[in-house]
Design a protein around this motif. Structure first.
Motif, PDB file in Angstrom:
ATOM      1  N   TYR A   1     -23.686   5.310  -1.879  1.00  0.00           N
ATOM      2  CA  TYR A   1     -23.345   4.023  -1.268  1.00  0.00           C
ATOM      3  C   TYR A   1     -22.009   4.108  -0.538  1.00  0.00           C
ATOM      4  CZ  TYR A   1     -26.915   0.700  -2.953  1.00  0.00           C
ATOM      5  OH  TYR A   1     -28.086  -0.006  -3.141  1.00  0.00           O
ATOM      6  N   VAL A   2     -21.006   4.686  -1.207  1.00  0.00           N
ATOM      7  CA  VAL A   2     -19.663   4.734  -0.630  1.00  0.00           C
ATOM      8  C   VAL A   2     -19.643   5.557   0.654  1.00  0.00           C
ATOM      9  CG1 VAL A   2     -17.307   5.560  -1.013  1.00  0.00           C
ATOM     10  CG2 VAL A   2     -18.503   4.339  -2.832  1.00  0.00           C
ATOM     11  N   VAL A   3     -20.283   6.712   0.641  1.00  0.00           N
ATOM     12  CA  VAL A   3     -20.326   7.542   1.850  1.00  0.00           C
ATOM     13  C   VAL A   3     -21.013   6.800   2.987  1.00  0.00           C
ATOM     14  CG1 VAL A   3     -21.309   9.641   2.864  1.00  0.00           C
ATOM     15  CG2 VAL A   3     -20.197   9.745   0.631  1.00  0.00           C
ATOM     16  N   SER A   4     -22.103   6.127   2.700  1.00  0.00           N
ATOM     17  CA  SER A   4     -22.834   5.369   3.723  1.00  0.00           C
ATOM     18  C   SER A   4     -21.965   4.250   4.290  1.00  0.00           C
ATOM     19  CB  SER A   4     -24.120   4.782   3.134  1.00  0.00           C
ATOM     20  OG  SER A   4     -24.953   5.786   2.616  1.00  0.00           O
ATOM     21  N   GLN A   5     -21.242   3.574   3.418  1.00  0.00           N
ATOM     22  CA  GLN A   5     -20.380   2.469   3.849  1.00  0.00           C
ATOM     23  C   GLN A   5     -19.231   2.964   4.717  1.00  0.00           C
ATOM     24  OE1 GLN A   5     -19.486   1.154  -0.074  1.00  0.00           O
ATOM     25  NE2 GLN A   5     -21.374  -0.023  -0.313  1.00  0.00           N
ATOM     26  N   LEU A   6     -18.575   4.032   4.295  1.00  0.00           N
ATOM     27  CA  LEU A   6     -17.449   4.564   5.060  1.00  0.00           C
ATOM     28  C   LEU A   6     -17.895   5.083   6.421  1.00  0.00           C
ATOM     29  CD1 LEU A   6     -15.486   6.472   2.261  1.00  0.00           C
ATOM     30  CD2 LEU A   6     -14.981   4.227   3.221  1.00  0.00           C
ATOM     31  N   PHE A   7     -19.024   5.764   6.443  1.00  0.00           N
ATOM     32  CA  PHE A   7     -19.530   6.294   7.715  1.00  0.00           C
ATOM     33  C   PHE A   7     -19.967   5.156   8.630  1.00  0.00           C
ATOM     34  CE2 PHE A   7     -22.961   8.543  10.208  1.00  0.00           C
ATOM     35  CZ  PHE A   7     -22.080   9.248  11.010  1.00  0.00           C
ATOM     36  N   GLY A   8     -20.584   4.127   8.072  1.00  0.00           N
ATOM     37  CA  GLY A   8     -20.966   2.967   8.868  1.00  0.00           C
ATOM     38  C   GLY A   8     -19.752   2.285   9.469  1.00  0.00           C
ATOM     39  N   GLY A   9     -18.676   2.147   8.681  1.00  0.00           N
ATOM     40  CA  GLY A   9     -17.456   1.545   9.191  1.00  0.00           C
ATOM     41  C   GLY A   9     -16.846   2.357  10.318  1.00  0.00           C
ATOM     42  N   PHE A  10     -16.867   3.671  10.174  1.00  0.00           N
ATOM     43  CA  PHE A  10     -16.339   4.540  11.237  1.00  0.00           C
ATOM     44  C   PHE A  10     -17.159   4.394  12.515  1.00  0.00           C
ATOM     45  CE2 PHE A  10     -16.787   8.682  13.395  1.00  0.00           C
ATOM     46  CZ  PHE A  10     -15.491   8.808  13.886  1.00  0.00           C
ATOM     47  N   CYS A  11     -18.475   4.368  12.391  1.00  0.00           N
ATOM     48  CA  CYS A  11     -19.328   4.240  13.578  1.00  0.00           C
ATOM     49  C   CYS A  11     -19.145   2.877  14.239  1.00  0.00           C
ATOM     50  CB  CYS A  11     -20.790   4.455  13.195  1.00  0.00           C
ATOM     51  SG  CYS A  11     -21.178   6.168  12.751  1.00  0.00           S
ATOM     52  N   GLY A  12     -18.950   1.832  13.438  1.00  0.00           N
ATOM     53  CA  GLY A  12     -18.690   0.516  14.010  1.00  0.00           C
ATOM     54  C   GLY A  12     -17.405   0.500  14.809  1.00  0.00           C
ATOM     55  N   ALA A  13     -16.362   1.163  14.288  1.00  0.00           N
ATOM     56  CA  ALA A  13     -15.092   1.252  15.007  1.00  0.00           C
ATOM     57  C   ALA A  13     -15.238   2.100  16.270  1.00  0.00           C
ATOM     58  CB  ALA A  13     -14.020   1.847  14.092  1.00  0.00           C
ATOM     59  N   MET A  14     -16.065   3.123  16.202  1.00  0.00           N
ATOM     60  CA  MET A  14     -16.302   3.951  17.383  1.00  0.00           C
ATOM     61  C   MET A  14     -17.004   3.160  18.477  1.00  0.00           C
ATOM     62  SD  MET A  14     -15.091   7.046  17.311  1.00  0.00           S
ATOM     63  CE  MET A  14     -16.129   7.908  18.498  1.00  0.00           C
ATOM     64  N   LEU A  15     -17.901   2.269  18.103  1.00  0.00           N
ATOM     65  CA  LEU A  15     -18.553   1.414  19.101  1.00  0.00           C
ATOM     66  C   LEU A  15     -17.529   0.553  19.829  1.00  0.00           C
ATOM     67  CD1 LEU A  15     -21.845   0.143  17.390  1.00  0.00           C
ATOM     68  CD2 LEU A  15     -21.629   1.717  19.313  1.00  0.00           C
ATOM     69  N   THR A  16     -16.573   0.028  19.076  1.00  0.00           N
ATOM     70  CA  THR A  16     -15.507  -0.761  19.696  1.00  0.00           C
ATOM     71  C   THR A  16     -14.700   0.091  20.672  1.00  0.00           C
ATOM     72  OG1 THR A  16     -15.319  -2.244  17.806  1.00  0.00           O
ATOM     73  CG2 THR A  16     -13.398  -2.066  19.232  1.00  0.00           C
ATOM     74  N   ALA A  17     -14.375   1.317  20.267  1.00  0.00           N
ATOM     75  CA  ALA A  17     -13.608   2.218  21.130  1.00  0.00           C
ATOM     76  C   ALA A  17     -14.377   2.580  22.390  1.00  0.00           C
ATOM     77  CB  ALA A  17     -13.234   3.483  20.365  1.00  0.00           C
ATOM     78  N   SER A  18     -15.709   2.589  22.305  1.00  0.00           N
ATOM     79  CA  SER A  18     -16.515   2.927  23.478  1.00  0.00           C
ATOM     80  C   SER A  18     -16.595   1.777  24.476  1.00  0.00           C
ATOM     81  CB  SER A  18     -17.933   3.322  23.042  1.00  0.00           C
ATOM     82  OG  SER A  18     -18.663   2.200  22.557  1.00  0.00           O
TER      83      SER A  18
END
Length: 275
Positions: free
Chosen positions: A124-141
């Motif tokens: 769960y934790v790995v999935s949550q952290l990776f999801g948060g990173f990808c969400g932030a990457m979408l903002t950066a894009s």
């Protein structure tokens, strides 16, 4: 938002079956048939992790993108509404799949309460952290470097003049409020049908009270991804994002642990320590 570890892996506020003892024998037979059918459709751990990933991607994307509107909106009130509404929607949409945690601190408390197998926690934790990173990457894009730097990549940061211990206490307190609400409305009862709304509103009032001090993260997955993205793409110095980053791990984990202890001592319907 909290998942119950029972036979059909559905949180109680999402459950569609009633307690068998409240019905006659005919109803019991029907419930057993429905129960058998539901077991065949139990969600796998992979599916639950995908739900947590998508949920955190959405949550962090909304949280970081709304930060770009701060100069044009009403600041903390805007952030409180955006985050609270998003969690309400996500908990309602994904609650029946993964429990709708979207937060390592919440998953820790749910596992500690015995509502989820402890070995599910790292996944769960790995999935949550990776999801948060990808969400932030979408903002950066989407944002330019100037825009991304102006909003600090949407990262949760300790405001100027705030001491580390003040930030730690603030994150601990608001995380306690959030996790405590989750445990008593979603993890331990099947009668609170508005649990996702209660959780979303708790998140909103937490941000209203503490957002001007620490950003009121309450969630390592909300803080880690934007800090990484800000370090890579924004113009601020690395220390700008990481000097007090430990607060966004220590505070939520401490607050969720306190909430778990209070729940196990006084509030759990089963295996409560104090009668």
């Amino acid at each position: 938002m909290a998942s119950v570890y029972d036979s059909d892996s559905r949180p109680p506020y999402m459950s569609s079956y009633a307690h068998e003892e409240a019905w006659g024998q005919t109803a019991i037979t029907h419930q057993k048939t429905s129960f058998s059918s539901s077991r065949k459709k139990e969600y796998s751990l992979l599916t639950k992790c995908v739900a947590e990933f998508i949920g955190d991607l959405t949550f962090v994307y909304v949280g970081t993108m709304q930060a770009h509107l701060f100069p044009f909106a009403d600041g903390i009130l805007h952030a409180a509404f955006a985050h609270g509404l998003t969690i309400f929607i996500l908990a309602t949409a994904f609650g029946h799949i993964s429990g709708g945690h979207f937060n390592p601190a919440v998953s820790w408390a749910v596992a500690g309460a015995g509502k989820m197998p402890i070995w599910h926690l790292p996944f769960y934790v790995v999935s949550q952290l990776f999801g948060g990173f990808c969400g932030a990457m979408l903002t950066a894009s989407i944002l330019t470097q100037t825009q991304l730097s102006a909003c600090s990549a949407g990262a949760t940061l300790v405001t100027d003049g705030t001491q580390w211990w003040q930030g730690l206490i603030a994150e601990t307190v608001v995380t306690f409020f959030l996790v405590h609400t989750i445990l008593i409305t979603a993890a331990d009862t099947d009668t609170v049908t508005l649990a996702p709304l209660a959780i979303g509103l708790t998140l909103s009032i937490d941000i209203l009270s503490t957002g001007s001090i620490t950003g009121a993260s309450m969630n390592p997955a909300r803080s880690l991804g934007p800090s990484i993205v800000g370090t890579i793409f924004a113009t601020q110095h690395t220390s700008y994002y990481w000097t007090y980053h430990y607060i966004y791990w220590a505070g939520p984990l401490l607050g969720s642990t306190i909430a778990l202890c209070v729940y196990k001592l006084f509030e759990a319907r089963e295996d409560r320590i104090v009668p």
